[in-house]
Design an enzyme around this catalytic site. Structure first.
Site, PDB file in Angstrom:
ATOM      1  N   ASP A 107       0.803  -1.234   0.000  1.00 20.71           N
ATOM      2  CA  ASP A 107       0.000   0.000   0.000  1.00 20.71           C
ATOM      3  C   ASP A 107       0.834   1.281   0.000  1.00 20.71           C
ATOM      4  O   ASP A 107       0.295   2.373  -0.204  1.00 20.71           O
ATOM      5  CB  ASP A 107      -0.965  -0.002   1.199  1.00 20.71           C
ATOM      6  N   HIS A 122       7.026  -7.262  -1.519  1.00 23.91           N
ATOM      7  CA  HIS A 122       5.956  -7.736  -2.417  1.00 23.91           C
ATOM      8  C   HIS A 122       5.560  -6.669  -3.439  1.00 23.91           C
ATOM      9  O   HIS A 122       4.550  -6.813  -4.118  1.00 23.91           O
ATOM     10  CB  HIS A 122       4.728  -8.203  -1.619  1.00 23.91           C
ATOM     11  N   CYS A 133       8.959  -4.302 -22.073  1.00 22.50           N
ATOM     12  CA  CYS A 133      10.346  -3.842 -21.894  1.00 22.50           C
ATOM     13  C   CYS A 133      10.786  -3.869 -20.435  1.00 22.50           C
ATOM     14  O   CYS A 133      11.961  -3.623 -20.142  1.00 22.50           O
ATOM     15  CB  CYS A 133      10.526  -2.444 -22.493  1.00 22.50           C
ATOM     16  N   CYS A 153       6.887   1.087 -25.378  1.00 23.26           N
ATOM     17  CA  CYS A 153       6.833  -0.033 -26.333  1.00 23.26           C
ATOM     18  C   CYS A 153       5.394  -0.498 -26.595  1.00 23.26           C
ATOM     19  O   CYS A 153       5.184  -1.450 -27.344  1.00 23.26           O
ATOM     20  CB  CYS A 153       7.693  -1.191 -25.845  1.00 23.26           C
ATOM     21  N   GLY A 190       2.154  -7.511  12.908  1.00 25.78           N
ATOM     22  CA  GLY A 190       0.912  -7.626  12.129  1.00 25.78           C
ATOM     23  C   GLY A 190       1.003  -8.483  10.883  1.00 25.78           C
ATOM     24  O   GLY A 190       0.505  -8.094   9.834  1.00 25.78           O
ATOM     25  N   SER A 192       0.433 -12.638   9.484  1.00 24.48           N
ATOM     26  CA  SER A 192      -0.057 -13.974   9.866  1.00 24.48           C
ATOM     27  C   SER A 192       1.050 -15.021   9.785  1.00 24.48           C
ATOM     28  O   SER A 192       0.886 -16.138  10.250  1.00 24.48           O
ATOM     29  CB  SER A 192      -1.234 -14.373   8.978  1.00 24.48           C
TER      30      SER A 192
HETATM   31  C1  BV8 Z   1       8.195 -17.411  -3.763  1.00 26.46           C
HETATM   32  C2  BV8 Z   1       0.207 -10.054  -3.544  1.00 26.46           C
HETATM   33  C3  BV8 Z   1       9.764 -18.823  -4.874  1.00 26.46           C
HETATM   34  C4  BV8 Z   1      -1.133  -9.586  -3.791  1.00 26.46           C
HETATM   35  C5  BV8 Z   1       1.139 -11.582  -2.048  1.00 26.46           C
HETATM   36  C6  BV8 Z   1       2.482 -24.002  -2.960  1.00 26.46           C
HETATM   37  C7  BV8 Z   1       2.241 -23.626  -4.281  1.00 26.46           C
HETATM   38  C8  BV8 Z   1       2.793 -22.450  -4.831  1.00 26.46           C
HETATM   39  C9  BV8 Z   1       3.581 -21.624  -4.068  1.00 26.46           C
HETATM   40  C10 BV8 Z   1       3.800 -22.001  -2.757  1.00 26.46           C
HETATM   41  C11 BV8 Z   1       3.281 -23.173  -2.218  1.00 26.46           C
HETATM   42  N1  BV8 Z   1       3.666 -23.265  -0.924  1.00 26.46           N
HETATM   43  C12 BV8 Z   1       4.408 -22.197  -0.624  1.00 26.46           C
HETATM   44  C13 BV8 Z   1       4.489 -21.416  -1.711  1.00 26.46           C
HETATM   45  C14 BV8 Z   1       5.180 -20.154  -1.809  1.00 26.46           C
HETATM   46  C15 BV8 Z   1       4.205 -19.001  -1.714  1.00 26.46           C
HETATM   47  C16 BV8 Z   1       3.550 -19.080  -0.360  1.00 26.46           C
HETATM   48  O1  BV8 Z   1       4.121 -18.790   0.648  1.00 26.46           O
HETATM   49  N2  BV8 Z   1       2.301 -19.477  -0.314  1.00 26.46           N
HETATM   50  C17 BV8 Z   1       1.634 -19.671   0.994  1.00 26.46           C
HETATM   51  C18 BV8 Z   1       0.286 -18.992   0.962  1.00 26.46           C
HETATM   52  C19 BV8 Z   1       1.586 -21.117   1.282  1.00 26.46           C
HETATM   53  N3  BV8 Z   1       5.015 -17.817  -1.840  1.00 26.46           N
HETATM   54  C20 BV8 Z   1       5.308 -17.327  -3.027  1.00 26.46           C
HETATM   55  O2  BV8 Z   1       4.843 -17.771  -4.053  1.00 26.46           O
HETATM   56  C21 BV8 Z   1       6.302 -16.187  -3.024  1.00 26.46           C
HETATM   57  N4  BV8 Z   1       7.312 -16.427  -3.960  1.00 26.46           N
HETATM   58  O3  BV8 Z   1       8.194 -18.102  -2.780  1.00 26.46           O
HETATM   59  O4  BV8 Z   1       9.091 -17.580  -4.798  1.00 26.46           O
HETATM   60  C22 BV8 Z   1       8.776 -19.843  -5.374  1.00 26.46           C
HETATM   61  C23 BV8 Z   1       8.244 -19.725  -6.629  1.00 26.46           C
HETATM   62  C24 BV8 Z   1       7.343 -20.711  -7.108  1.00 26.46           C
HETATM   63  C25 BV8 Z   1       6.930 -21.784  -6.297  1.00 26.46           C
HETATM   64  C26 BV8 Z   1       7.467 -21.876  -5.007  1.00 26.46           C
HETATM   65  C27 BV8 Z   1       8.389 -20.891  -4.547  1.00 26.46           C
HETATM   66  C28 BV8 Z   1       5.566 -14.934  -3.454  1.00 26.46           C
HETATM   67  C29 BV8 Z   1       4.635 -14.498  -2.367  1.00 26.46           C
HETATM   68  C30 BV8 Z   1       3.547 -13.646  -2.957  1.00 26.46           C
HETATM   69  C31 BV8 Z   1       3.393 -12.417  -2.164  1.00 26.46           C
HETATM   70  N5  BV8 Z   1       2.298 -11.648  -2.652  1.00 26.46           N
HETATM   71  N6  BV8 Z   1       0.108 -11.068  -2.600  1.00 26.46           N
HETATM   72  C32 BV8 Z   1      -1.269  -8.150  -3.466  1.00 26.46           C
HETATM   73  O5  BV8 Z   1      -1.023  -7.701  -2.346  1.00 26.46           O
HETATM   74  O6  BV8 Z   1      -1.744  -7.497  -4.376  1.00 26.46           O
HETATM   75  S1  BV8 Z   1       1.009 -12.254  -0.493  1.00 26.46           S
HETATM   76  C33 BV8 Z   1      -0.174 -11.477   0.480  1.00 26.46           C
HETATM   77  O7  BV8 Z   1       0.088 -12.047   1.756  1.00 26.46           O
HETATM   78  C34 BV8 Z   1      -0.019 -10.015   0.691  1.00 26.46           C
HETATM   79  O8  BV8 Z   1       0.778  -9.391  -0.243  1.00 26.46           O
HETATM   80  C35 BV8 Z   1       0.610  -9.886   2.077  1.00 26.46           C
HETATM   81  O9  BV8 Z   1       1.701  -9.014   2.085  1.00 26.46           O
HETATM   82  C36 BV8 Z   1       1.079 -11.272   2.385  1.00 26.46           C
HETATM   83  C37 BV8 Z   1       1.232 -11.603   3.795  1.00 26.46           C
HETATM   84  O10 BV8 Z   1       0.014 -11.441   4.469  1.00 26.46           O
HETATM   85  P1  BV8 Z   1      -0.015 -10.652   5.837  1.00 26.46           P
HETATM   86  O11 BV8 Z   1       0.611  -9.329   5.611  1.00 26.46           O
HETATM   87  O12 BV8 Z   1       0.564 -11.487   6.890  1.00 26.46           O
HETATM   88  O13 BV8 Z   1      -1.578 -10.417   6.034  1.00 26.46           O
HETATM   89  P2  BV8 Z   1      -2.684 -11.377   6.664  1.00 26.46           P
HETATM   90  O14 BV8 Z   1      -4.002 -10.826   6.329  1.00 26.46           O
HETATM   91  O15 BV8 Z   1      -2.431 -12.778   6.334  1.00 26.46           O
HETATM   92  O16 BV8 Z   1      -2.445 -11.252   8.238  1.00 26.46           O
HETATM   93  C38 BV8 Z   1      -2.673 -10.057   8.943  1.00 26.46           C
HETATM   94  C39 BV8 Z   1      -2.191 -10.267  10.350  1.00 26.46           C
HETATM   95  O17 BV8 Z   1      -2.299  -9.049  11.048  1.00 26.46           O
HETATM   96  C40 BV8 Z   1      -3.017 -11.301  11.125  1.00 26.46           C
HETATM   97  O18 BV8 Z   1      -2.125 -12.158  11.819  1.00 26.46           O
HETATM   98  C41 BV8 Z   1      -3.839 -10.452  12.114  1.00 26.46           C
HETATM   99  O19 BV8 Z   1      -4.066 -11.122  13.345  1.00 26.46           O
HETATM  100  C42 BV8 Z   1      -2.929  -9.282  12.307  1.00 26.46           C
HETATM  101  N7  BV8 Z   1      -3.619  -8.021  12.631  1.00 26.46           N
HETATM  102  C43 BV8 Z   1      -4.793  -7.553  12.143  1.00 26.46           C
HETATM  103  N8  BV8 Z   1      -5.062  -6.325  12.624  1.00 26.46           N
HETATM  104  C44 BV8 Z   1      -4.016  -5.999  13.432  1.00 26.46           C
HETATM  105  C45 BV8 Z   1      -3.088  -7.078  13.452  1.00 26.46           C
HETATM  106  N9  BV8 Z   1      -1.973  -7.062  14.181  1.00 26.46           N
HETATM  107  C46 BV8 Z   1      -1.711  -5.953  14.886  1.00 26.46           C
HETATM  108  N10 BV8 Z   1      -2.546  -4.857  14.912  1.00 26.46           N
HETATM  109  C47 BV8 Z   1      -3.689  -4.854  14.215  1.00 26.46           C
HETATM  110  N11 BV8 Z   1      -4.506  -3.782  14.251  1.00 26.46           N
HETATM  111 ZN    ZN Z   2       7.439  -1.121 -22.404  1.00 19.53          ZN
END
Ligand code: BV8
Ligand code: ZN
Length: 242
Positions: A107, A122, A133, A153, A190, A192
């Site tokens: 964000d 991310h 490009c 491009c 913050g 998960s």
């Molecule tokens: C990679 C972009 C090498 C969207 C995001 C099986 C198949 C395929 C892949 C995998 C697999 N197993 C593992 C993987 C790897 C995969 C992965 O980890 N998957 C998980 C789900 C199992 N990872 C990847 O693919 C990464 N690349 O590893 O490359 C590779 C390549 C190919 C195959 C294998 C490996 C790329 C990761 C992608 C990241 N992009 N989305 C967008 O944003 O537009 S991830 C998405 O989750 C978000 O971007 C976010 O940043 C991220 C993490 O989430 P959190 O920030 O933790 O948010 P969440 O809602 O979950 O939790 C919020 C927390 O806050 C909670 O705990 C809550 O209690 C707490 N909270 C709430 N309010 C408060 C608070 N705490 C304090 N105060 C508050 N007020």
């Molecule tokens: Zn371009």
């Protein structure tokens, strides 16, 4: 809720640390009103990650993916950094080169608050990348034109975001490894702790002997691993700690 003693203990750890690394997730922006991914009102409750946040989804239906990102841009544009973002800026100004912030958030609120020693591992929703490009540019239009194209491009632009199944940028991975291995305190705010590689960062820091402190509304898969798990809102606890 975090106790007074836990907060004192965390402050002591910080006072005796030499190098601090911070990892943030959607929870820190939740206090600014940005929806999380996996919470009760989380984005993945209403949308399927594989329909929207994968390279395959973009290939299949770029219009749908861009509509989703336009909608999120519209929402995020109305939000401001909160006291937790601000406290991290103050920390950075005090600690200068002994502090680094890693965020999973796209964000841009850390940057808006003023953080500069920052890796947005991310990506950033306010940047676009050309699928032809590869040029990356900042773009704050809302909404973007339907299926936006590159000025250079004319190929399709995509959000400059790391989707599931895509690798993080080499430069960010290198920097994360460096600051995780150099830190003696890791503060995890913050997140998960589910999405890799960020979900593995606490154990990298533990392996090099760092103290790991977690701030979250609830316990996470990382809670058993960390030295101190503080339950509460980021906007209340982070300023108290720092
Ligand atoms: C990679 C972009 C090498 C969207 C995001 C099986 C198949 C395929 C892949 C995998 C697999 N197993 C593992 C993987 C790897 C995969 C992965 O980890 N998957 C998980 C789900 C199992 N990872 C990847 O693919 C990464 N690349 O590893 O490359 C590779 C390549 C190919 C195959 C294998 C490996 C790329 C990761 C992608 C990241 N992009 N989305 C967008 O944003 O537009 S991830 C998405 O989750 C978000 O971007 C976010 O940043 C991220 C993490 O989430 P959190 O920030 O933790 O948010 P969440 O809602 O979950 O939790 C919020 C927390 O806050 C909670 O705990 C809550 O209690 C707490 N909270 C709430 N309010 C408060 C608070 N705490 C304090 N105060 C508050 N007020
Ligand atoms: Zn371009």
């Amino acid at each position: 809720m975090a106790t007074h003693n836990q907060i004192l203990l965390a402050r002591n750890h910080l006072a005796s640390a030499q190098n601090v690394t911070i990892l943030t997730g959607a929870g820190i922006s939740a206090d600014s009103g940005v929806p999380t991914f996996r919470g009760a009102d989380g984005l993945w409750r209403n949308f399927r990650a594989e329909d929207l946040a994968t390279p395959e989804a973009f290939e299949r239906d770029p219009r749908l993916v861009w509509e989703w990102y336009n909608w999120r841009r519209e929402l995020i544009a109305t939000k401001q950094p909160n006291p937790a973002h601000d406290a991290l800026v103050t920390l950075e100004r005090q600690w200068t080169d002994r502090m680094w912030l890693i965020t999973q958030n796209v964000d841009g609120l850390h940057r808006t608050a003023g953080s500069e020693r920052l890796s947005e591992i991310h990506g950033n929703i306010w940047k676009v990348r050309c699928t032809g490009c590869g040029v990356i540019s900042e773009n704050r239009e809302i909404p973007l034109p339907t299926l936006p194209t590159c000025r250079l491009c004319h190929a399709l632009l995509r959000p400059h975001i790391v989707w599931f199944g895509e690798s993080l940028w080499e430069e960010d991975l290198r920097r994360c490894d460096e600051v995780l291995r150099a830190c003696d305190l890791l503060l995890v705010i913050g997140t998960s702790g589910i999405v890799y590689p960020a979900a593995g960062f606490a154990s990298v820091a533990k392996d090099v002997g760092a103290v790991v402190i977690e701030i979250n509304l609830e316990s996470t898969p990382q809670s058993d691993l960390v030295d101190l798990s503080l339950q509460g809102r980021a906007k209340d606890l982070v300023p108290l700690l720092l």
